[in-house]
Scaffold this motif. Structure first.
Motif, PDB file in Angstrom:
ATOM      1  N   ILE A 397      30.842 -13.091  36.198  1.00  0.00           N
ATOM      2  CA  ILE A 397      29.746 -13.035  35.208  1.00  0.00           C
ATOM      3  C   ILE A 397      30.245 -13.752  33.952  1.00  0.00           C
ATOM      4  O   ILE A 397      31.235 -13.345  33.354  1.00  0.00           O
ATOM      5  N   HIS A 398      29.562 -14.847  33.592  1.00  0.00           N
ATOM      6  CA  HIS A 398      30.087 -15.705  32.528  1.00  0.00           C
ATOM      7  C   HIS A 398      29.170 -15.760  31.321  1.00  0.00           C
ATOM      8  O   HIS A 398      27.948 -15.708  31.464  1.00  0.00           O
ATOM      9  N   PRO A 399      29.784 -15.855  30.117  1.00  0.00           N
ATOM     10  CA  PRO A 399      28.942 -15.920  28.914  1.00  0.00           C
ATOM     11  C   PRO A 399      28.265 -17.279  28.800  1.00  0.00           C
ATOM     12  O   PRO A 399      28.883 -18.312  29.057  1.00  0.00           O
ATOM     13  N   TRP A 400      27.005 -17.255  28.408  1.00  0.00           N
ATOM     14  CA  TRP A 400      26.242 -18.484  28.143  1.00  0.00           C
ATOM     15  C   TRP A 400      26.765 -19.116  26.859  1.00  0.00           C
ATOM     16  O   TRP A 400      26.702 -20.320  26.674  1.00  0.00           O
ATOM     17  N   HIS A 401      27.326 -18.262  25.997  1.00  0.00           N
ATOM     18  CA  HIS A 401      27.767 -18.676  24.666  1.00  0.00           C
ATOM     19  C   HIS A 401      28.755 -17.619  24.200  1.00  0.00           C
ATOM     20  O   HIS A 401      28.593 -16.450  24.506  1.00  0.00           O
ATOM     21  N   ARG A 402      29.809 -18.024  23.475  1.00  0.00           N
ATOM     22  CA  ARG A 402      30.750 -17.028  22.946  1.00  0.00           C
ATOM     23  C   ARG A 402      30.390 -16.725  21.504  1.00  0.00           C
ATOM     24  O   ARG A 402      30.660 -17.525  20.613  1.00  0.00           O
ATOM     25  N   PRO A 403      29.813 -15.578  21.268  1.00  0.00           N
ATOM     26  CA  PRO A 403      29.363 -15.267  19.899  1.00  0.00           C
ATOM     27  C   PRO A 403      30.555 -15.112  18.969  1.00  0.00           C
ATOM     28  O   PRO A 403      31.624 -14.663  19.382  1.00  0.00           O
ATOM     29  N   CYS A 411      24.807 -13.275  29.456  1.00  0.00           N
ATOM     30  CA  CYS A 411      25.660 -13.683  30.572  1.00  0.00           C
ATOM     31  C   CYS A 411      24.862 -14.193  31.759  1.00  0.00           C
ATOM     32  O   CYS A 411      23.757 -13.725  32.018  1.00  0.00           O
ATOM     33  N   THR A 412      25.467 -15.110  32.503  1.00  0.00           N
ATOM     34  CA  THR A 412      24.850 -15.554  33.752  1.00  0.00           C
ATOM     35  C   THR A 412      25.491 -14.806  34.921  1.00  0.00           C
ATOM     36  O   THR A 412      26.707 -14.608  34.952  1.00  0.00           O
ATOM     37  N   LEU A 413      24.655 -14.432  35.860  1.00  0.00           N
ATOM     38  CA  LEU A 413      25.135 -13.737  37.056  1.00  0.00           C
ATOM     39  C   LEU A 413      25.525 -14.766  38.111  1.00  0.00           C
ATOM     40  O   LEU A 413      24.967 -15.860  38.158  1.00  0.00           O
ATOM     41  N   ARG A 431      23.158   5.413  37.928  1.00  0.00           N
ATOM     42  CA  ARG A 431      22.598   5.870  36.637  1.00  0.00           C
ATOM     43  C   ARG A 431      23.110   4.973  35.508  1.00  0.00           C
ATOM     44  O   ARG A 431      23.392   5.439  34.410  1.00  0.00           O
ATOM     45  N   MET A 432      23.232   3.694  35.800  1.00  0.00           N
ATOM     46  CA  MET A 432      23.758   2.753  34.799  1.00  0.00           C
ATOM     47  C   MET A 432      22.617   1.852  34.312  1.00  0.00           C
ATOM     48  O   MET A 432      21.884   1.267  35.111  1.00  0.00           O
ATOM     49  N   VAL A 433      22.472   1.749  32.980  1.00  0.00           N
ATOM     50  CA  VAL A 433      21.382   0.964  32.391  1.00  0.00           C
ATOM     51  C   VAL A 433      21.846  -0.464  32.115  1.00  0.00           C
ATOM     52  O   VAL A 433      22.769  -0.672  31.328  1.00  0.00           O
ATOM     53  N   LEU A 434      21.236  -1.433  32.789  1.00  0.00           N
ATOM     54  CA  LEU A 434      21.496  -2.849  32.502  1.00  0.00           C
ATOM     55  C   LEU A 434      20.273  -3.435  31.789  1.00  0.00           C
ATOM     56  O   LEU A 434      19.186  -2.855  31.830  1.00  0.00           O
ATOM     57  N   ALA A 435      20.466  -4.566  31.144  1.00  0.00           N
ATOM     58  CA  ALA A 435      19.363  -5.240  30.452  1.00  0.00           C
ATOM     59  C   ALA A 435      19.124  -6.591  31.114  1.00  0.00           C
ATOM     60  O   ALA A 435      19.762  -7.584  30.752  1.00  0.00           O
ATOM     61  N   PRO A 436      18.212  -6.654  32.097  1.00  0.00           N
ATOM     62  CA  PRO A 436      18.015  -7.901  32.839  1.00  0.00           C
ATOM     63  C   PRO A 436      17.337  -8.977  31.992  1.00  0.00           C
ATOM     64  O   PRO A 436      16.475  -8.676  31.169  1.00  0.00           O
ATOM     65  N   GLY A 437      17.737 -10.218  32.220  1.00  0.00           N
ATOM     66  CA  GLY A 437      17.319 -11.343  31.390  1.00  0.00           C
ATOM     67  C   GLY A 437      15.827 -11.492  31.191  1.00  0.00           C
ATOM     68  O   GLY A 437      15.372 -11.747  30.075  1.00  0.00           O
ATOM     69  N   ASN A 438      15.039 -11.318  32.256  1.00  0.00           N
ATOM     70  CA  ASN A 438      13.610 -11.569  32.100  1.00  0.00           C
ATOM     71  C   ASN A 438      12.908 -10.563  31.201  1.00  0.00           C
ATOM     72  O   ASN A 438      11.793 -10.823  30.753  1.00  0.00           O
ATOM     73  N   ALA A 447      15.900 -14.972  35.003  1.00  0.00           N
ATOM     74  CA  ALA A 447      16.148 -14.020  36.095  1.00  0.00           C
ATOM     75  C   ALA A 447      17.632 -13.906  36.416  1.00  0.00           C
ATOM     76  O   ALA A 447      18.089 -12.878  36.894  1.00  0.00           O
ATOM     77  N   GLY A 448      18.405 -14.960  36.147  1.00  0.00           N
ATOM     78  CA  GLY A 448      19.827 -14.948  36.474  1.00  0.00           C
ATOM     79  C   GLY A 448      20.712 -14.525  35.307  1.00  0.00           C
ATOM     80  O   GLY A 448      21.924 -14.670  35.374  1.00  0.00           O
TER      81      GLY A 448
END
Lengths: 478, 478
Positions: A397-403, A411-413, A431-438, A447-448
């Motif tokens: 899982i890679h960052p699109w940009h390093r803040p 991040c891109t999957l 029971r883990m909350v993720l924040a999907p891109g879309n 979506a990725g």
């Protein structure tokens, strides 16, 4: 929103499920107000064509909706939305469906999860990162103070001493806002909402970034605005796309985070900030700059409000992300001639913004402990960011940009994994909350991607759960 | 809102002031959204006729507004409202004008006045009447509590323990609301506002009482609703007028206070409550019952929400008037199937309602001290009411109705005195805030009334100032 065509009719008569699908489509469009009371429905022929069903299916569906009273038939003229009360619904589809059609999915799941849950998708810091002792001390101070802040309403514009202090802080960022140009609100969210009420009419076009904070999209839907978006680059909005969008859609308003952009963590580059303002002047665009992550910055990025001098840029801030999400105070800085109308609108729709919260915030900001707290927080976040980056990259899982700073990693999957599928799997199994891109993307082009909050991603169990969910979803997709 | 015709033209060419008056009229109608973007303006002929000016005056005014970009000319079709951003303005006229055209005048003046000011027109209790020691104690308790309530967000629907407690309280009033049917909000005002968002579309017709709480009118204007009203009697709405109004205007929503009605202090009689609900069923009317004064009652009046069982009645409450205006928490009780959508709408437009305030309220309500406080408050209010009545009557100011309890007296002024004139005089000369009748009256039929808050009317200086202002205004009117 147009519904995708239904699969073609295979029977000769109107199949019940098809009729119900057409009915459901109309019902949803009435609930989310894309069809308003008194508005004419599409003709039977055009409805049949656009949904790819037979005319008799549409005739049957319209007939049943008429019997329910939801729509009315006017002979010789067509079908119209009835005047029956249909409460507004934010979600375009049923609860529990993927977050791309439920604009508050991530927020709801994050709020429902307790402190012990895994929630790398959450948009705020862990409660334990907040300045606990400072808040306890401020509460004890207030408990000994004179009576009024404990029991009475505040002034319409908000605690003068706090506005004075905020004015000074804004001045340090180059934003020229006298205390009279500042109004307190219940929260940063309420500030943006109040500004939308002030500036927008139903049907107005509003511009957001793609991706952007999902609550902007949900809120704008509640304001019945038409929302358009431009791609966000690591240095600000994509300028050619912005110009093209302004020319084509003529939005009245642009809502953005200039520094530590949510969800990407990107910051505006000076030359792009300048050009955004030139374009805004050319196309008479008003801008809301939501700066709730300001104090996380190591090195301040340019602010649109500073360059513009609060002419067409309206500045919004709050301390929910840095001090306490529980003690809610937001603020708006804008043109002096707009403050009076904004105060009236606040009085009419919220009465007053918490006097006690304002006193508490003033006590906390005035004590000097806030600066110490923020210095510590920035260092702690930088460490957390390093750890999260390393562990995410180990999973592909890679960052699109390093803040530069802040808490968010966009991040891109790997392997074309769908983030919404992953988010649902992670919630159900771990029971883990993720924040999907879309959830952040109006164009649904993320979506990725997913947003990761470094401060909420220190527990190694997160990466175990993530790996398991990724494998399960990859198997399912394959 | 139609503007009254201007005095007839006496010159041959378009006088500048007339042109400006026409321009001002159009500008105001655009600001208050009675003319929306893209809408066609009245033709030059009809505009000239309705305002009683010459056509050349209108031609000149339209020309100048076109040059300003506020309206657009489409040859062969007429003039249209332009797409320029025009922020929303609640007041139909300029600031500082009589309260009948400024819906938040009384609120603003009351909030601006300090505790030492004379403010019999104010809508809340003096800060000193609030349970000071209880609040100080609760703050100290919270300062020792676990961390989450001090720094973290609450759950989307609001603190479960507080909803449990509210459910029990509502049950005691015969209102069957499970905790799952209750949502916390930032305040009673925000609760009504959120419900308006949920239930209304721009242009919907909404019914209020005449007189009613002025904030309902201001809020409904912000929602772009068409507001109609029915006269309120000492026992509830006037039933024949209500039926007539339902038949004629078909409102979707009715907003009312069933018990201790603001501003009249009246309470609904059981037979009228029953008939209101029968009419509501007949005309498919949804009702918001705003019950923020509930705990002031000696003997409980019937609640619409109790008779109806929360089917078409939505219940709103808060403790701003009895515990603290500063620590803000409101609540909504409604049908279970509406809660989810309301929670989403709250998340999208306000994010979360103060977790800390909810914890503080729960601590206060749970301690038993609230019951003692309210018993004391009711007795103190009854005394204040007796004193205010006596002193007002000595000045020829008589109650329209003698309320059982609460703080409000709806009074008639002697000698045809105009309450708005009196309010302005009292504010200018004595810094005293009055609440003139027409601020509460949609039909503007309460010019001879004012609302007096008994708890804010104990200072004898009030009656001296009142007498002087009444004499000055009577001389001016004579």
């Amino acid at each position: 929103m147009l519904t995708a065509p239904l699969p073609a009719d295979t029977t000769t008569g109107p199949a019940t499920t098809r009729v119900e699908a057409v009915m459901r489509d109309i019902r949803q469009r009435i609930e989310n107000r894309s069809l308003c009371a008194g508005k004419r429905l599409p003709s039977i022929r055009s409805q049949a064509e656009s949904l790819g069903v037979s005319r008799s299916t549409v005739v049957e569906a319209y007939g049943r909706l008429t019997a329910e009273g939801l729509i009315e038939s006017r002979p010789g003229s067509g079908f119209y939305v009835g005047h029956q009360l249909t409460p507004f619904s934010l979600a375009e589809t049923q609860p529990g469906l993927p977050p791309d059609s439920d604009p508050v999915w991530v927020t709801r799941q994050s709020l429902l999860a307790d402190e012990a849950s895994l929630k790398p998708g959450c948009g705020w810091l862990p409660a334990a990162w907040m300045p606990e002792q400072d808040i306890r001390r401020a509460l004890r101070t207030l408990s000994r103070r004179p009576l009024a802040p404990l029991t009475g309403y505040g002034t319409p514009q908000g605690l003068p001493e706090l506005r004075q202090l905020l004015s000074h802080r804004l001045g340090e960022r180059g934003i020229p806002a006298a205390p009279a140009q500042i109004m307190l609100t219940e929260s940063g969210t309420q500030a943006v909402d109040l500004l939308c009420r002030f500036l927008l009419q139903p049907g107005d076009t509003v511009l957001v970034d793609d991706p952007c904070y999902f609550s902007f999209q949900a809120m704008l839907r509640a304001h019945r605005a038409d929302v358009v978006s431009v791609p966000y680059t690591p240095h600000g909005p994509d300028l050619p796309a912005l110009q093209n969008c302004l020319l084509r859609h003529r939005p009245r308003l642009y809502i953005t985070n200039a520094a530590l952009h949510n969800p990407t963590g990107a910051s505006l580059r000076p030359d792009i900030a300048h050009k955004v303002l030139l374009l805004a002047a050319q196309y008479d665009l008003t801008i809301i700059e939501d700066d709730v992550f300001a104090d996380f910055e190591h090195r301040p990025a340019p602010r649109l409000a500073a360059l513009d001098g609060l002419q067409r840029v309206i500045y919004v801030g709050s301390f929910s992300k840095t001090l306490s999400a529980s003690v809610r105070v937001g603020h708006i800085a804008t043109r002096p001639d707009w403050i009076r109308q904004l105060v009236d609108l606040k009085l009419a729709t919220a009465f007053e913004s918490g006097h006690f919260s304002a006193e508490l915030l003033h006590t906390l900001l005035g004590s000097g402990s806030y600066l110490r707290h923020m210095n510590g927080l920035r260092a702690r976040l930088a460490d957390a960011m390093g750890i999260a980056l390393e562990r995410l990259q180990a999973l592909g899982i890679h960052p699109w940009h390093r803040p530069d700073s802040g808490m968010f990693l966009w991040c891109t999957l790997p392997h074309g994994l769908d983030a919404a599928t992953l988010a649902h799997h992670a919630l159900e199994r771990h029971r883990m909350v993720l924040a999907p891109g879309n959830a952040f993307s109006l164009s649904q082009s993320a979506a990725g991607f997913m947003r990761v909050n470094a401060a909420q991603s220190l527990d190694p169990a997160i990466y175990v759960a993530l790996e398991q969910s990724m494998e399960a979803c990859a198997r399912r997709q394959a």
